[in-house]
Design a protein around this motif. Structure first.
Motif, PDB file in Angstrom:
ATOM      1  N   UNK A   1       7.238   4.775 -14.078  1.00  0.00           N
ATOM      2  CA  UNK A   1       7.774   5.316 -15.343  1.00  0.00           C
ATOM      3  C   UNK A   1       9.218   4.879 -15.575  1.00  0.00           C
ATOM      4  N   UNK A   2      10.008   4.877 -14.499  1.00  0.00           N
ATOM      5  CA  UNK A   2      11.455   4.644 -14.642  1.00  0.00           C
ATOM      6  C   UNK A   2      11.840   3.164 -14.688  1.00  0.00           C
ATOM      7  N   UNK A   3      11.055   2.306 -14.029  1.00  0.00           N
ATOM      8  CA  UNK A   3      11.382   0.872 -14.017  1.00  0.00           C
ATOM      9  C   UNK A   3      10.803   0.222 -15.277  1.00  0.00           C
ATOM     10  N   UNK A   4      11.649  -0.420 -16.102  1.00  0.00           N
ATOM     11  CA  UNK A   4      11.200  -0.928 -17.395  1.00  0.00           C
ATOM     12  C   UNK A   4      10.112  -2.007 -17.311  1.00  0.00           C
ATOM     13  N   UNK A   5      10.175  -2.868 -16.297  1.00  0.00           N
ATOM     14  CA  UNK A   5       9.209  -3.969 -16.194  1.00  0.00           C
ATOM     15  C   UNK A   5       8.469  -3.854 -14.865  1.00  0.00           C
ATOM     16  N   UNK A   6       7.544  -2.887 -14.786  1.00  0.00           N
ATOM     17  CA  UNK A   6       6.851  -2.677 -13.506  1.00  0.00           C
ATOM     18  C   UNK A   6       5.347  -2.577 -13.714  1.00  0.00           C
ATOM     19  N   UNK A   7       4.612  -2.961 -12.675  1.00  0.00           N
ATOM     20  CA  UNK A   7       3.155  -2.817 -12.629  1.00  0.00           C
ATOM     21  C   UNK A   7       2.813  -2.024 -11.375  1.00  0.00           C
ATOM     22  N   UNK A   8       1.901  -1.071 -11.515  1.00  0.00           N
ATOM     23  CA  UNK A   8       1.545  -0.194 -10.395  1.00  0.00           C
ATOM     24  C   UNK A   8       0.103  -0.450  -9.954  1.00  0.00           C
ATOM     25  N   UNK A   9      -0.066  -0.661  -8.655  1.00  0.00           N
ATOM     26  CA  UNK A   9      -1.392  -0.905  -8.079  1.00  0.00           C
ATOM     27  C   UNK A   9      -1.632   0.073  -6.929  1.00  0.00           C
ATOM     28  N   UNK A  10      -2.865   0.571  -6.841  1.00  0.00           N
ATOM     29  CA  UNK A  10      -3.222   1.533  -5.798  1.00  0.00           C
ATOM     30  C   UNK A  10      -4.136   0.902  -4.759  1.00  0.00           C
ATOM     31  N   UNK A  11      -3.973   1.314  -3.506  1.00  0.00           N
ATOM     32  CA  UNK A  11      -4.926   0.952  -2.452  1.00  0.00           C
ATOM     33  C   UNK A  11      -5.509   2.250  -1.908  1.00  0.00           C
ATOM     34  N   UNK A  12      -6.818   2.348  -1.956  1.00  0.00           N
ATOM     35  CA  UNK A  12      -7.524   3.571  -1.560  1.00  0.00           C
ATOM     36  C   UNK A  12      -7.619   3.679  -0.039  1.00  0.00           C
ATOM     37  N   UNK A  13      -7.744   4.912   0.437  1.00  0.00           N
ATOM     38  CA  UNK A  13      -7.846   5.179   1.884  1.00  0.00           C
ATOM     39  C   UNK A  13      -6.701   4.478   2.620  1.00  0.00           C
ATOM     40  N   UNK A  14      -5.510   4.743   2.137  1.00  0.00           N
ATOM     41  CA  UNK A  14      -4.340   4.009   2.627  1.00  0.00           C
ATOM     42  C   UNK A  14      -3.122   4.918   2.625  1.00  0.00           C
ATOM     43  N   UNK A  15      -2.339   4.857   3.696  1.00  0.00           N
ATOM     44  CA  UNK A  15      -1.151   5.684   3.849  1.00  0.00           C
ATOM     45  C   UNK A  15       0.129   4.983   3.422  1.00  0.00           C
ATOM     46  N   UNK A  16       1.144   5.097   4.255  1.00  0.00           N
ATOM     47  CA  UNK A  16       2.518   4.712   3.911  1.00  0.00           C
ATOM     48  C   UNK A  16       2.810   3.222   4.085  1.00  0.00           C
ATOM     49  N   UNK A  17       1.927   2.507   4.759  1.00  0.00           N
ATOM     50  CA  UNK A  17       2.200   1.085   5.038  1.00  0.00           C
ATOM     51  C   UNK A  17       1.001   0.215   4.630  1.00  0.00           C
ATOM     52  N   UNK A  18       0.763   0.039   3.310  1.00  0.00           N
ATOM     53  CA  UNK A  18      -0.411  -0.698   2.831  1.00  0.00           C
ATOM     54  C   UNK A  18      -0.544  -2.108   3.399  1.00  0.00           C
ATOM     55  N   UNK A  19       0.597  -2.809   3.558  1.00  0.00           N
ATOM     56  CA  UNK A  19       0.540  -4.201   4.036  1.00  0.00           C
ATOM     57  C   UNK A  19       0.039  -4.273   5.473  1.00  0.00           C
ATOM     58  N   UNK A  20       0.094  -3.146   6.152  1.00  0.00           N
ATOM     59  CA  UNK A  20      -0.344  -3.094   7.548  1.00  0.00           C
ATOM     60  C   UNK A  20      -1.756  -2.524   7.663  1.00  0.00           C
TER      61      UNK A  20
END
Length: 254
Positions: A216-235
Motif C-alpha cells: 500500500x505504501x510503496x508507490x511502485x510495488x508488486x506483491x506476490x504470495x508463497x503458500x505454506x511458507x514462513x519468514x524465509x521464502x527464498x530458503x
C-alpha cells in the motif's frame, strides 16, 4: 554457502556470474537467510550475484544500527564500482535495502524484499533470548519456517552459538531496537523505486498484513504470495521464489 568467500580489504563477499548486479542482503541470524537457491539460479540468467557479509557484529556499539549498515552497503557498491543495482533483502536485510534505497535512490534500479522489517516485527518474541536453553532456541528457529524441518541442526546450532555469545547477543538486541526505531512508514510513499514484495503466507515474524502495508505504501510495488511458507521464502521454497522474481525482473525489463 559453499561458494568461495572473497576477502578484499574490509569486505568479505561471494560473487558469481556476470551481468546486472543483484546484491543479496542477509538477515540478523545469518544461518536463517540462506540464499543458495538464488545464487545458483540467477547467474545462469545473466546476472552477477553478490552476497556481502554485513558487519552485524563488527561495528562499534554506537554504530550498530540499520543506518550504518545501509552506509556500509553503499561503500561496498562504490568499492565494487557497481551501478543500477538490484537489492534483494530478507528480514533485517530487507530493511537495510529499503533504507539504502531511500538514502541513495540513484544507485538502486530495483528492490526485492521478503519478510522485511521496517514496519513491524516480532522477531524477538517473548522472553527471547533464553541463553543456554537449546530446546527453546530450537523451537524459536523452527517457528521461523512453515515447515519446522527446514530448521536443520546446523541452523539451530548457529543461532544457539549466537545467543550464547554475550557480545553478539548485546549487538543483536541493539539491532532489533534500531529496527523498531527506524520505522519507515512515513518514508515509503516517497520511494519510487520499483519494488517486488515476495512474502510467505504463513510468516509469523513479519505477518502477511505487513506485506500488504508495504504494498500500500510503496508507490511502485508488486506483491506476490508463497503458500505454506514462513519468514524465509527464498530458503523454504527456492524454486517458487526464483520463478516469481525471474518473471518480475523480465516483465520490468531488468
Amino acid at each position: 554457502m559453499e561458494e568461495k568467500i572473497i576477502t578484499d580489504g574490509k569486505y568479505r563477499y561471494i560473487e558469481i556470474g556476470e551481468g546486472t548486479p543483484i546484491i543479496i542482503l542477509h538477515g540478523l541470524m545469518g544461518g536463517l537467510s540462506n540464499f543458495h537457491g538464488v545464487t545458483d539460479y540467477f547467474p545462469t540468467k545473466g546476472y552477477k550475484v553478490l552476497v556481502p557479509e554485513l558487519p552485524i557484529y563488527d561495528m562499534p556499539m554506537l554504530k550498530t544500527n540499520v543506518k550504518q549498515f545501509a552506509k556500509f552497503l553503499e561503500s561496498f557498491i562504490e568499492y565494487k564500482e557497481l551501478k543500477d543495482v538490484i537489492l534483494l533483502g530478507n528480514s533485517l536485510g530487507g530493511h537495510i535495502g529499503l533504507l539504502h534505497t531511500k538514502m541513495y535512490p540513484k544507485m538502486v534500479k530495483a528492490l526485492v524484499i521478503t519478510g522485511s522489517s521496517g514496519l513491524y516485527e516480532s522477531a524477538m518474541g517473548d522472553g527471547y533470548p533464553r541463553r543456554g536453553d537449546y530446546e527453546f532456541i530450537k523451537k524459536k528457529a523452527e517457528n521461523v519456517f512453515y515447515d519446522p524441518a527446514v530448521a536443520t541442526k546446523e541452523i539451530v546450532d548457529e543461532v544457539f552459538a549466537t545467543v550464547n555469545d554475550r557480545k553478539k547477543i548485546v549487538k543483536t538486541l541493539a539491532i532489533a531496537k534500531s529496527a523498531i526505531r527506524h520505522n519507515m512508514a512515513n518514508d515509503l510513499p516517497t520511494m519510487k523505486t520499483p519494488t517486488c514484495i515476495i512474502w510467505g503466507k504463513n510468516d509469523g515474524v513479519t505477518p502477511p498484513d505487513v506485506a500488504k502495508l508495504f504494498h500500500e505504501l510503496l508507490p511502485d510495488s508488486d506483491l506476490f504470495w508463497i503458500d505454506k511458507c514462513g519468514h524465509a521464502p527464498m530458503m523454504e521454497h527456492p524454486k517458487e521464489f526464483n520463478e516469481i522474481l525471474d518473471a518480475w525482473l523480465e516483465k520490468k525489463g531488468f
